[in-house]
Scaffold this motif. Structure first.
Motif, PDB file in Angstrom:
ATOM      1  N   LEU A   1       1.315  -0.777  -0.226  1.00 64.16           N
ATOM      2  CA  LEU A   1      -0.072  -0.163  -0.057  1.00 64.16           C
ATOM      3  C   LEU A   1       0.501   1.126  -0.177  1.00 64.16           C
ATOM      4  O   LEU A   1       0.329   2.164  -0.582  1.00 64.16           O
ATOM      5  CB  LEU A   1      -0.331  -0.414   1.286  1.00 64.16           C
ATOM      6  CG  LEU A   1      -2.178   1.796   1.275  1.00 64.16           C
ATOM      7  CD1 LEU A   1      -3.189   0.867   0.119  1.00 64.16           C
ATOM      8  CD2 LEU A   1      -2.970   0.816   2.537  1.00 64.16           C
ATOM      9  N   THR A   2       2.311   1.366   0.657  1.00 64.40           N
ATOM     10  CA  THR A   2       2.631   2.126   0.463  1.00 64.40           C
ATOM     11  C   THR A   2       3.532   2.848  -0.248  1.00 64.40           C
ATOM     12  O   THR A   2       4.114   3.881  -1.058  1.00 64.40           O
ATOM     13  CB  THR A   2       4.124   2.347   1.881  1.00 64.40           C
ATOM     14  OG1 THR A   2       3.110   1.766   3.242  1.00 64.40           O
ATOM     15  CG2 THR A   2       4.891   3.132   1.661  1.00 64.40           C
ATOM     16  N   ALA A   3       4.004   1.429  -1.494  1.00 65.20           N
ATOM     17  CA  ALA A   3       5.282   1.185  -2.449  1.00 65.20           C
ATOM     18  C   ALA A   3       3.625   2.271  -3.663  1.00 65.20           C
ATOM     19  O   ALA A   3       3.812   2.985  -4.889  1.00 65.20           O
ATOM     20  CB  ALA A   3       5.589   0.219  -3.409  1.00 65.20           C
ATOM     21  N   LEU A   4       1.654   1.680  -3.298  1.00 58.98           N
ATOM     22  CA  LEU A   4       1.191   1.965  -4.520  1.00 58.98           C
ATOM     23  C   LEU A   4       1.439   3.466  -3.777  1.00 58.98           C
ATOM     24  O   LEU A   4       0.497   4.402  -5.134  1.00 58.98           O
ATOM     25  CB  LEU A   4       0.296   0.925  -4.009  1.00 58.98           C
ATOM     26  CG  LEU A   4      -0.602   1.178  -5.393  1.00 58.98           C
ATOM     27  CD1 LEU A   4      -0.324   1.012  -6.820  1.00 58.98           C
ATOM     28  CD2 LEU A   4      -2.220   0.279  -5.034  1.00 58.98           C
ATOM     29  N   CYS A   5       0.517   3.543  -2.968  1.00 58.82           N
ATOM     30  CA  CYS A   5       0.565   5.717  -3.078  1.00 58.82           C
ATOM     31  C   CYS A   5       1.667   6.175  -3.646  1.00 58.82           C
ATOM     32  O   CYS A   5       1.217   6.876  -3.744  1.00 58.82           O
ATOM     33  CB  CYS A   5       0.588   5.587  -1.275  1.00 58.82           C
ATOM     34  SG  CYS A   5      -1.914   4.797  -1.145  1.00 58.82           S
ATOM     35  N   GLY A   6       2.558   5.783  -2.953  1.00 54.55           N
ATOM     36  CA  GLY A   6       3.715   6.437  -3.287  1.00 54.55           C
ATOM     37  C   GLY A   6       3.725   6.895  -5.594  1.00 54.55           C
ATOM     38  O   GLY A   6       3.984   7.750  -5.698  1.00 54.55           O
TER      39      GLY A   6
END
Length: 119
Positions: A17-22
Protein backbone atom coordinates in the motif's frame (compact mmCIF):
# COMPACT_ATOMS: atom_id res chain seq x y z
CA UNK A 1 -6.54 -12.52 1.97
CA UNK A 2 -3.76 -10.37 0.50
CA UNK A 3 -2.95 -11.41 -3.06
CA UNK A 4 -0.01 -9.17 -4.01
CA UNK A 5 1.54 -8.67 -7.41
CA UNK A 6 4.26 -11.28 -8.02
CA UNK A 7 6.97 -8.64 -7.70
CA UNK A 8 5.81 -7.88 -4.16
CA UNK A 9 5.05 -11.41 -2.99
CA UNK A 10 7.45 -11.01 -0.06
CA UNK A 11 5.93 -7.67 0.99
CA UNK A 12 3.36 -7.01 3.65
CA UNK A 13 0.03 -5.43 2.68
CA UNK A 14 1.25 -2.24 4.36
CA UNK A 15 4.45 -2.18 2.28
CA UNK A 16 2.44 -2.75 -0.91
CA UNK A 17 0.00 0.00 0.00
CA UNK A 18 2.87 2.39 0.76
CA UNK A 19 4.50 1.65 -2.61
CA UNK A 20 1.19 1.99 -4.44
CA UNK A 21 0.30 5.29 -2.74
CA UNK A 22 3.76 6.67 -3.48
CA UNK A 23 3.40 5.74 -7.15
CA UNK A 24 -0.08 7.28 -7.37
CA UNK A 25 1.02 10.49 -5.67
CA UNK A 26 4.07 10.82 -7.92
CA UNK A 27 1.90 10.56 -11.04
CA UNK A 28 -1.24 12.32 -9.77
CA UNK A 29 -1.21 14.70 -12.75
CA UNK A 30 -2.06 11.78 -15.03
CA UNK A 31 -5.34 10.88 -13.36
CA UNK A 32 -6.41 13.87 -11.29
CA UNK A 33 -8.72 15.35 -13.91
CA UNK A 34 -11.38 14.26 -16.34
CA UNK A 35 -10.17 13.08 -19.73
CA UNK A 36 -11.75 16.09 -21.44
CA UNK A 37 -9.94 18.44 -19.07
CA UNK A 38 -6.64 16.97 -20.22
CA UNK A 39 -7.12 18.84 -23.49
CA UNK A 40 -9.10 21.84 -22.26
CA UNK A 41 -6.75 22.70 -19.39
CA UNK A 42 -3.64 21.78 -21.38
CA UNK A 43 -2.68 19.06 -18.91
CA UNK A 44 -0.27 17.73 -21.54
CA UNK A 45 2.12 20.39 -20.24
CA UNK A 46 2.24 18.50 -16.92
CA UNK A 47 3.65 15.41 -18.64
CA UNK A 48 7.45 15.51 -18.43
CA UNK A 49 8.77 17.04 -21.64
CA UNK A 50 11.12 14.13 -22.34
CA UNK A 51 8.10 11.75 -22.32
CA UNK A 52 6.05 13.64 -24.91
CA UNK A 53 7.92 12.81 -28.11
CA UNK A 54 8.12 9.04 -27.49
CA UNK A 55 4.48 8.91 -26.41
CA UNK A 56 3.32 10.87 -29.46
CA UNK A 57 5.33 8.55 -31.72
CA UNK A 58 3.37 5.47 -30.58
CA UNK A 59 1.01 3.95 -33.11
CA UNK A 60 -2.59 3.16 -32.20
CA UNK A 61 -1.74 -0.53 -32.42
CA UNK A 62 1.14 -0.16 -29.94
CA UNK A 63 -1.07 1.69 -27.48
CA UNK A 64 -3.96 -0.76 -27.84
CA UNK A 65 -1.78 -3.83 -27.46
CA UNK A 66 0.46 -2.31 -24.79
CA UNK A 67 3.48 -3.58 -26.73
CA UNK A 68 5.63 -0.55 -26.14
CA UNK A 69 9.18 0.03 -27.35
CA UNK A 70 10.51 0.60 -23.84
CA UNK A 71 14.12 0.60 -25.01
CA UNK A 72 13.38 3.77 -27.01
CA UNK A 73 11.92 5.59 -23.99
CA UNK A 74 13.79 7.83 -21.56
CA UNK A 75 14.69 6.09 -18.31
CA UNK A 76 12.03 7.91 -16.28
CA UNK A 77 9.27 6.78 -18.67
CA UNK A 78 10.59 3.20 -18.60
CA UNK A 79 10.54 3.43 -14.80
CA UNK A 80 6.90 4.59 -14.93
CA UNK A 81 5.84 1.58 -17.05
CA UNK A 82 7.92 -0.82 -14.98
CA UNK A 83 6.34 0.53 -11.79
CA UNK A 84 2.87 0.09 -13.35
CA UNK A 85 3.65 -3.56 -14.01
CA UNK A 86 5.33 -4.08 -10.65
CA UNK A 87 2.40 -2.68 -8.68
CA UNK A 88 -0.44 -4.18 -10.77
CA UNK A 89 -2.57 -6.61 -8.82
CA UNK A 90 -3.09 -10.06 -10.33
CA UNK A 91 -6.13 -10.25 -12.57
CA UNK A 92 -8.49 -13.10 -13.17
CA UNK A 93 -10.74 -13.36 -16.18
CA UNK A 94 -14.33 -14.15 -15.31
CA UNK A 95 -16.81 -15.77 -17.59
CA UNK A 96 -20.20 -14.12 -17.83
CA UNK A 97 -21.65 -17.03 -15.88
CA UNK A 98 -19.00 -16.52 -13.20
CA UNK A 99 -19.90 -12.84 -12.88
CA UNK A 100 -23.60 -13.65 -12.76
CA UNK A 101 -22.93 -16.26 -10.10
CA UNK A 102 -20.94 -13.79 -7.98
CA UNK A 103 -23.67 -11.14 -8.35
CA UNK A 104 -26.28 -13.69 -7.39
CA UNK A 105 -24.34 -14.64 -4.24
CA UNK A 106 -23.98 -10.95 -3.30
CA UNK A 107 -27.67 -10.28 -3.89
CA UNK A 108 -28.78 -13.24 -1.79
CA UNK A 109 -26.46 -12.24 1.05
CA UNK A 110 -27.61 -8.62 1.00
CA UNK A 111 -24.11 -7.32 0.26
CA UNK A 112 -24.97 -6.02 -3.21
CA UNK A 113 -27.30 -3.39 -1.78
CA UNK A 114 -24.74 -2.36 0.79
CA UNK A 115 -22.08 -1.98 -1.89
CA UNK A 116 -24.39 0.15 -4.01
CA UNK A 117 -25.09 2.48 -1.10
CA UNK A 118 -21.38 3.15 -0.45
CA UNK A 119 -20.83 5.01 -3.76
Amino acid sequence: MFNPPPSMSESSPEDYLTALCGFLEKHRYLYDSKVTEFLVRDSWQLVPEMWREPLLALTDLQVASVELPLDAFPESLRDFFNDCQRLAMPRQRCSKSGVASACSRLSSSGQAGEAAEVG
